[in-house]
Design a protein around this motif. Structure first.
Motif, short mmCIF file in Angstrom:
data_model
loop_
_atom_site.label_atom_id
_atom_site.label_comp_id
_atom_site.label_asym_id
_atom_site.label_seq_id
_atom_site.Cartn_x
_atom_site.Cartn_y
_atom_site.Cartn_z
N ALA A 7 0.82 -1.22 0.00
CA ALA A 7 0.00 0.00 0.00
C ALA A 7 0.85 1.26 0.00
CB ALA A 7 -0.94 -0.01 1.20
N GLU A 8 1.99 1.22 0.70
CA GLU A 8 2.80 2.44 0.80
C GLU A 8 3.46 2.80 -0.52
OE1 GLU A 8 2.94 -0.16 2.74
OE2 GLU A 8 4.94 -1.04 2.78
N GLU A 9 3.45 1.88 -1.51
CA GLU A 9 4.07 2.18 -2.80
C GLU A 9 3.06 2.54 -3.90
OE1 GLU A 9 7.17 -0.49 -4.14
OE2 GLU A 9 7.56 -1.09 -2.06
N PHE A 64 -13.64 9.75 -4.31
CA PHE A 64 -12.75 9.68 -5.48
C PHE A 64 -11.49 8.87 -5.17
CE2 PHE A 64 -9.08 11.81 -7.63
CZ PHE A 64 -9.22 11.15 -8.83
N VAL A 65 -10.81 9.20 -4.06
CA VAL A 65 -9.58 8.44 -3.78
C VAL A 65 -9.91 6.99 -3.40
CG1 VAL A 65 -8.13 10.41 -3.22
CG2 VAL A 65 -9.44 9.33 -1.39
N GLY A 66 -11.09 6.79 -2.79
CA GLY A 66 -11.53 5.42 -2.51
C GLY A 66 -11.74 4.63 -3.79
N GLU A 67 -12.28 5.29 -4.80
CA GLU A 67 -12.50 4.62 -6.09
C GLU A 67 -11.18 4.27 -6.76
OE1 GLU A 67 -15.22 3.46 -6.93
OE2 GLU A 67 -16.79 4.65 -6.00
N ILE A 68 -10.20 5.16 -6.63
CA ILE A 68 -8.88 4.82 -7.20
C ILE A 68 -8.34 3.56 -6.54
CG2 ILE A 68 -6.48 5.55 -7.47
CD1 ILE A 68 -7.36 8.41 -7.49
N GLN A 69 -8.43 3.52 -5.21
CA GLN A 69 -7.91 2.35 -4.50
C GLN A 69 -8.73 1.09 -4.81
OE1 GLN A 69 -7.09 3.07 -0.30
NE2 GLN A 69 -6.47 5.16 -0.77
N ALA A 70 -10.03 1.26 -4.99
CA ALA A 70 -10.86 0.10 -5.34
C ALA A 70 -10.45 -0.44 -6.71
CB ALA A 70 -12.33 0.49 -5.34
N LEU A 71 -10.16 0.49 -7.64
CA LEU A 71 -9.67 0.10 -8.96
C LEU A 71 -8.34 -0.64 -8.84
CD1 LEU A 71 -9.24 0.24 -12.07
CD2 LEU A 71 -8.62 2.64 -11.80
N GLU A 72 -7.45 -0.08 -8.04
CA GLU A 72 -6.14 -0.72 -7.87
C GLU A 72 -6.27 -2.10 -7.22
OE1 GLU A 72 -3.43 3.32 -7.45
OE2 GLU A 72 -4.58 2.66 -5.73
N GLY A 73 -7.16 -2.19 -6.24
CA GLY A 73 -7.35 -3.47 -5.54
C GLY A 73 -7.91 -4.54 -6.47
N ALA A 74 -8.94 -4.18 -7.24
CA ALA A 74 -9.53 -5.16 -8.17
C ALA A 74 -8.49 -5.57 -9.22
CB ALA A 74 -10.77 -4.57 -8.84
N GLY A 75 -7.70 -4.60 -9.68
CA GLY A 75 -6.64 -4.89 -10.66
C GLY A 75 -5.62 -5.85 -10.10
N VAL B 50 -2.15 -1.18 -12.79
CA VAL B 50 -2.93 0.00 -12.40
C VAL B 50 -2.33 0.68 -11.15
CG1 VAL B 50 -5.15 0.76 -11.48
CG2 VAL B 50 -5.10 -0.74 -13.45
N ALA B 51 -1.99 -0.15 -10.15
CA ALA B 51 -1.47 0.40 -8.89
C ALA B 51 -0.08 1.01 -9.04
CB ALA B 51 -1.43 -0.69 -7.83
N THR B 52 0.61 0.67 -10.13
CA THR B 52 2.02 1.07 -10.27
C THR B 52 2.24 2.31 -11.13
OG1 THR B 52 2.53 -0.21 -12.28
CG2 THR B 52 2.59 -1.41 -10.17
N GLU B 110 7.92 -2.55 -13.42
CA GLU B 110 6.98 -2.31 -12.31
C GLU B 110 7.12 -0.88 -11.77
OE1 GLU B 110 6.13 -4.96 -8.62
OE2 GLU B 110 7.39 -3.30 -7.94
N ASP B 111 8.34 -0.35 -11.79
CA ASP B 111 8.58 0.93 -11.15
C ASP B 111 7.68 2.03 -11.72
OD1 ASP B 111 10.77 2.11 -9.26
OD2 ASP B 111 10.44 3.59 -10.85
#
Lengths: 266, 218
Positions: A7-9, A64-75, B50-52, B110-111
């Motif tokens: 999460a921190e990255e 909005f930021v929750g949706e970004i994280q939800a997108l990242e989590g599903a991805g 997406v997260a990266t 990844e970076d």
């Protein structure tokens, strides 16, 4: 690319400021937005409140930021697990579909934030939602994210939809209703997969439901979301039922919020 | 009044569909299994990236495109039992080891500073090769016996063209210096060599063979 991305990255541009939950709760700017004292902070979110519009703006930024994280989590659920070994193919298809939905929700909520006069980065982000999406067990991950957090999203979107109605803002009401429809689908996905993947594994089912409670408790701080008429965010029974929650489960979340509210400093 | 007894041809004059196609049932199933494997690997990678990526517009497009390719994988998966392959996972395999090596290299970046490399791998190498292989298949199979595959490929190609255009525009918008041009080209070069070794997304013959066999001169 690694499996399980910390999460921190999470990658963000310079506008985003990350805060821990502890930092956020002790930040005096947050108190100003939420209201001067505990009773003002815990008042139901309506346009008539003196701080109502600012609270709604802060909430929309949070969405909005929750949706970004939800997108990242599903991805990440698409990437972190192997089909056959860890999860069925169809589960990954659901997560990819959720990616698309969350990407649209980002587009909707950032447009609504702009519509409400909010700049991107005006409020801080905390990574709690994505942290729940880092659970290495896909069943626990889906239960924590799709049932606890997306369940909370049902309550939040319904409250914002009512806020739009009361404020005479048809754009806000229209968009929230569309997002609400998607969230019911996502929660139902979580309910269906929990049932299917733990059909013959009672221990895993119990672990997953316990993880869901932990996440639900984190987001019930001070009874922020509840079933009382004056709860800031209204627990939405009807939509939760559509999404596969039993009456007992909804009662439990309502009780949890009531207890948290009773324990909140006055 | 219409003369109902007046004969008409079964194929209208403008309908030039013909028999047979280049692929039999078994070969079609094998190719579709390879396509499904490629679509799966692609949607998984897009979701993971997406997260990266810090660029907000890129992040949201990757999330959207992730679903497009998952949908393609689902379409191919549903076609396989219609081609007598009931255990669809049996044919959901890469065409060869070289294609596995290609995907390992494509998904390596990844970076947060490597968005250009991530986009180049997908939109300048993989998707153009997918468009080529799908177009070849679409045009070489019979539009009569294998029309369900043609219909699937038509839907998929529409997505591929749209996604390729969006991805290419994102790349162009991110390249601002000569050094970044070189980064993009170097990464493309590396991946194109791996794709060449694989022979395309369905292995050698992914887009047919255009050369004419000539008898050897003594």
């Amino acid at each position: 690319m690694r499996k399980i991305f910390p999460a921190e990255e999470l990658a963000r541009d310079a506008r985003f400021i990350r805060q821990t939950n502890e930092q956020r709760l002790s930040d005096p700017r947050g108190t100003r937005v939420a209201g001067g004292n505990a009773s003002e902070q815990l008042a139901k979110l309506t346009p008539g409140l003196a701080n109502g519009p600012d609270r709604a703006r802060a909430l929309m930024h949070g969405i909005f930021v929750g949706e970004i994280q939800a997108l990242e989590g599903a991805g990440r659920t698409c990437w972190d697990f192997e089909v056959g070994e860890d999860v069925p193919f169809e589960l990954k298809l659901d997560m990819a579909r959720q990616c698309w939905d969350e990407a649209r929700h980002c587009e909707i909520s950032v447009s609504l934030a702009d519509h409400m006069g909010t700049e991107l980065g005006e409020f801080a982000e905390n990574g709690l939602l994505y942290e729940a999406a880092c659970n290495p067990d896909p069943v626990l991950r889906l239960t924590g994210v799709n049932r606890a957090l997306e369940g909370l999203a049902i309550d939040v979107f319904n409250t914002m939809k009512e806020f739009g109605n009361l404020a005479g803002d048809p754009v806000l009401e229209f968009c929230e209703d569309w997002m609400l429809a998607d969230e019911v689908t996502h929660v139902k996905m979580g309910s269906d997969w929990l049932r299917r993947l733990t059909e013959n594994d009672k221990e895993r089912l119990e672990k997953a439901l316990e993880f869901q409670k932990v996440v639900d408790r984190l987001f019930s701080f001070n009874g922020f979301r509840g079933e009382d008429d004056d709860s800031p965010i209204q627990l939405t029974r009807r939509f939760r039922e559509l999404a596969g929650f039993s009456d007992d489960e909804i009662d439990e979340i309502a009780d949890m919020s009531r207890e948290a509210r009773a324990e909140a400093p006055s | 009044m219409t003369d109902t007894k007046r004969p008409r041809e079964p194929f209208a004059p403008w309908d030039r569909r013909s028999l047979p196609g280049l692929f039999d049932v078994e070969e079609t199933a094998e190719r579709i299994g390879h396509y499904k494997w490629v679509e799966m690997k692609l949607f998984e990678a897009l979701g993971g990236w997406v997260a990266t990526v810090p660029e907000l517009d890129v992040k949201l497009r990757l999330g959207t495109h992730c679903y497009h390719h998952a949908w393609h994988a689902d379409l191919f998966d549903k076609r396989l039992p219609e081609l007598r392959e009931m255990k669809t996972e049996r044919l959901t395999v890469p065409a060869n080891d070289q294609l596995v090596a290609f995907f390992e290299a494509m998904t390596e970046p990844e970076d947060a500073t490597m968005t250009i490399e991530k986009l180049v791998g997908v939109y300048r190498v993989l998707i153009p090769h997918k468009i080529a292989a799908y177009t070849y298949h679409r045009n070489a199979t019979s539009e009569i016996t294998d029309m369900p595959t043609v219909r699937i490929l038509d839907f998929i190609l529409q997505d591929e063209f749209n996604d390729w255009r969006e991805g290419e525009m994102l790349i162009q918008s991110m390249i601002e210096t000569e050094a970044e041009v070189e980064r993009a080209m170097n990464h493309q070069l590396k991946l194109e060599k791996l794709m060449l070794a694989a022979g395309g997304i369905a292995g050698p013959g992914s887009i047919g063979d255009p050369y004419v066999e000539m008898p050897e001169e003594n």
